[in-house]
Design an enzyme around this catalytic site. Structure first.
Site, PDB file in Angstrom:
ATOM      1  N   ASP A   1       5.840  -0.235 -41.444  1.00  0.00           N
ATOM      2  CA  ASP A   1       4.386  -0.381 -41.456  1.00  0.00           C
ATOM      3  C   ASP A   1       3.793   0.976 -41.060  1.00  0.00           C
ATOM      4  OD1 ASP A   1       1.833  -1.345 -41.698  1.00  0.00           O
ATOM      5  OD2 ASP A   1       2.118  -3.104 -40.440  1.00  0.00           O
TER       6      ASP A   1
HETATM    7  C1  BGC Z   1      -1.056  -3.014 -41.901  1.00  0.00           C
HETATM    8  C2  BGC Z   1      -0.330  -3.378 -43.161  1.00  0.00           C
HETATM    9  C3  BGC Z   1      -0.872  -2.576 -44.320  1.00  0.00           C
HETATM   10  C4  BGC Z   1      -0.743  -1.107 -43.980  1.00  0.00           C
HETATM   11  C5  BGC Z   1      -1.203  -0.181 -45.094  1.00  0.00           C
HETATM   12  C6  BGC Z   1      -1.132  -1.522 -41.674  1.00  0.00           C
HETATM   13  O1  BGC Z   1      -2.006  -1.203 -40.649  1.00  0.00           O
HETATM   14  O2  BGC Z   1      -0.423  -3.635 -40.801  1.00  0.00           O
HETATM   15  O3  BGC Z   1      -0.453  -4.760 -43.411  1.00  0.00           O
HETATM   16  O4  BGC Z   1      -0.178  -2.902 -45.498  1.00  0.00           O
HETATM   17  O5  BGC Z   1      -1.525  -0.833 -42.843  1.00  0.00           O
HETATM   18  O6  BGC Z   1      -2.564  -0.145 -45.229  1.00  0.00           O
END
Ligand code: BGC
Length: 705
Positions: free
Chosen positions: A265
């Site tokens: 993530d």
């Molecule tokens: C979130 C994810 C997301 C990623 C990209 C993160 O902060 O937890 O769900 O896909 O950002 O934007």
């Protein structure tokens, strides 16, 4: 995967320099100062959130095929011509925004979810995006957590059905088709256990609960062929999910045979330092790679440190090679080596197609839940003057819900306008934009339609609340209107279950619309005036008060369960020991009766048929979500009081009956036993065919083993 494809990526790997290998593991969300030379020298594997600034076209929120093709061109000019994969958070629609995922789960209709995901893939791929960071499969038992909006609710069976459908919808049978996109099951795993519902907080969960509750949707996604997974932010049981070898390698690859790649993530590899399991960036990178995280989302620590760790002998090159191969495999499977570019014409044809909007409307209709309908107030009939008021009166983009970077407010019919279009000519609509005006006009109206709820910013990532009541002032507004004694239809827009203990008794009818998406206004209006009937069911338990969470239907019994004669039963001294509305609950405009529950045998050997007769005993056509629940009376570990094992959506005309049949198999009795193995245990089972998780027809059977 075909042998040819495997050979192709192996041969490519053999030609790669170390810098090019590490490049494949590096994902960038570039700002305007991004150095395109990184692409031209093969040092980036994936881009996301690519926008106009990168191609000198100024700022644009969404990317376009032209921009993406331009960036792809840069990457293909590198020595080995390896294409980029463009990712984006395409969570519940691209331009055509569907209901939020929690609402989609409320439809109990995985086929619709599959169609919506396919329509979304078509739109996103038309702009060059070939990878979405969806579906979000986190089981959530605590609605204070904002991300409850993004998932399928509290149930592992429903979650698994939705997971498989969404993966099929995004990816199709052939991932290389230009209108399909690679899915990413996230956030692996246990992210919903964040303590107190505070996003990014740690969680603790036992291995059996992890396996029986949190993992099944992910396993279903893997079985459906999902190309990628995202590792969660969470510190689970003391090991951050992004550094967890047991989860990412032993279970995911070892037990389930997943052969795609895992992306971290956002900066979650670097965050291993803050978690306190890594000393520095190099250590964090080694931990994550070793655990099984193949691609680093934006923290750049693979890019900055892996070469040095290799040179120092702290990391075997095989771990890098393996990650590169997994990424190349998915790029190959997505057809990117053969077709790296997107036809820019598609953007003109494939966005906001009428059939996609139709689907969004049907999905909204099926996800709206009718919680109360005193004296059949709904559908509204014979109302001369209807007062419409509340903060959602003029809602447009507010109908989208969380995570809609590509949705546009101007594509949405505002709520007041949508109502106008569907109101019978005999009903006059009066709109009141303020509480004062509403109270003034209410005296002269025949009924009140009150549109309350939470703005999308209040749910989604880090949209946590400590108080599940309506936002300040709204409940008071309802109470003031209720004093006037006019019939009230309360409509709630929200990204989570709210605690409506005080509000439900004040309204005559209550519709829970969640955040219903681009066609939400029309879908709601159709339901209010009876062009359509509500048929959604709660995919998550509704608490009476905030202090009652976590509360979920598939809990364990305790030694002093509710309903036992003991004085000291499990309860709060100041609250009824029941939820406000149970999981699976939802009304419609007709009534259904359940009769004549029959089992094909009193003993399950390999399988068993469970049948009941469903009758529409009301006066209108309607759809019922018939649910099958099980309870294992005695286990080597304590067992949930009920578990959903099947559901069917059945539509019947007034007076019509249908026999509904479920087949129960041995596998559906299985769970993680006290010795850690997976299987069923002999003994007595309860079975219910039911309209929700707290009622239904009951029978019992024995499993002989
Ligand atoms: C979130 C994810 C997301 C990623 C990209 C993160 O902060 O937890 O769900 O896909 O950002 O934007």
């Amino acid at each position: 995967m075909s042998q040819d494809a495997e050979l192709f990526i192996q041969q490519l790997l053999a030609q790669m320099t170390l810098q090019e290998k590490i490049g494949q593991l590096h994902q960038v969300s570039p700002g305007g100062d991004f150095d395109l030379n990184l692409l031209r020298t093969g040092q980036v594997g994936s881009l996301f959130n690519a926008d106009g600034a990168l191609t000198g076209q100024g700022f644009s929120k969404s990317s376009s095929a032209e921009q993406i093709n331009h960036l792809q061109q840069q990457a293909l000019s590198a020595r080995l011509h390896i294409p980029l994969i463009f990712g984006r958070d395409v969570i519940h629609g691209f331009r055509t925004i569907f209901p939020i995922p929690l609402a989609q789960a409320a439809s109990f209709n995985p086929e619709l979810a599959e169609q919506a995901a396919a329509a979304t893939a078509r739109e996103a791929s038309a702009t060059g995006i070939r990878w979405t960071f969806a579906p979000m499969l986190d089981i959530a038992r605590d609605p204070r957590w904002g991300r409850v909006a993004e998932g399928n609710g509290e149930d592992p069976y429903l979650g698994a059905q939705m997971a498989a459908a969404l993966v099929r919808g995004y990816q199709g049978d052939d991932l290389s088709a230009p209108d399909r996109i690679v899915a990413c099951a996230k956030h692996y795993v246990g992210y919903g256990t964040a303590e107190g519902g505070r996003d990014y907080e740690g969680g603790e969960v036992s291995e059996p609960t992890l396996r029986d509750v949190y993992l099944p949707p992910f396993q279903a996604a893997v079985q459906a062929g999902v190309g990628t997974l995202m590792s969660a932010f969470i510190d689970l049981n003391g090991i951050p999910a992004t550094a967890n070898h047991h989860l990412l390698t032993e279970i995911l690859r070892g037990e389930w045979g997943f052969d795609g790649f895992v992306v971290s993530d956002w900066e979650s590899i670097k965050e291993l330092i803050a978690h306190g399991v890594a000393e520095d960036e190099a250590h964090a990178a080694r931990l994550a790679l070793h655990a099984g995280v193949d691609m680093d989302m934006v923290s750049a620590v693979y890019h900055r440190t892996l070469a040095d760790s290799l040179a120092k002998g702290l990391l075997p090159i095989e771990e890098v090679d393996q990650a590169v191969l997994r990424i190349l495999r998915i790029k190959q499977r997505a057809g990117l080596f053969d077709q790296p570019f997107t036809d820019p014409q598609r953007e003109k044809q494939d966005l906001l197609r009428p059939e996609a909007r139709q689907l969004a409307r049907e999905f909204a209709r099926q996800s709206i839940v009718l919680l109360k309908n005193q004296a059949n107030l709904l559908p509204l009939q014979g109302i001369r003057r209807l007062l419409v008021t509340g903060p959602f009166l003029r809602a447009r983009a507010e109908l989208f819900g969380t995570w809609t970077p590509d949705g546009r407010g101007e594509d949405v019919t505002p709520l007041d306008e949508g109502l106008r279009q569907h109101t019978p000519r005999t009903t006059e609509l009066w709109f009141a934009d303020s509480t004062d005006m509403a109270l003034h006009m209410a005296h002269h109206s025949d009924a009140i339609l009150l549109l309350l709820g939470e703005h999308p910013v209040r749910s989604g990532e880090n949209g946590n609340v400590s108080d599940l009541r309506l936002p300040p002032g709204q409940s008071e507004f309802l109470a003031a209107l209720a004093e006037l004694g006019k019939p009230i239809v309360l409509v709630i827009f929200a990204g989570r279950p709210l605690a409506l203990e005080k509000e439900i008794p004040l309204a005559n009818a209550v519709l829970y619309t969640w955040h219903p998406g681009i066609e939400g206004a029309a879908a709601l209006a159709e339901i209010l005036f009876g062009e359509a009937a509500p048929s959604g069911r709660l995919p998550i338990t509704f608490p009476r008060r905030t202090g009652q969470v976590p509360i979920y239907y598939n809990h364990k019994n305790s030694g002093r369960p509710v309903g036992s004669s003991d004085l000291f039963i499990t309860r709060y001294s100041d609250l009824l020991p029941r939820p406000l509305f149970p999981f699976g609950y939802g009304l419609t405009y007709t009534q259904f009766s359940y009769n004549d529950l029959r089992l094909s045998s009193s003993t399950l050997r390999k399988q068993l048929q469970v049948q009941c007769t469903l009758t529409n005993c009301g006066t209108r056509p309607g759809s019922e979500v018939v649910q099958l629940y099980l309870h294992d009376r005695v286990g080597s570990l304590t067992r949930p009081v009920r578990e959903l094992k099947g559901f069917q959506r059945v539509t019947l005309q007034p007076g019509e009956s249908q026999i509904v049949t479920f087949t129960l198999t041995e596998e559906q009795l299985a769970f993680t036993r006290s010795d850690g193995s997976h299987g069923a245990e002999p003994g007595w089972f309860d079975v219910w065919v039911a309209p929700d998780s707290s009622s239904g027809l009951h029978a019992e059977f024995r499993y002989e083993g």
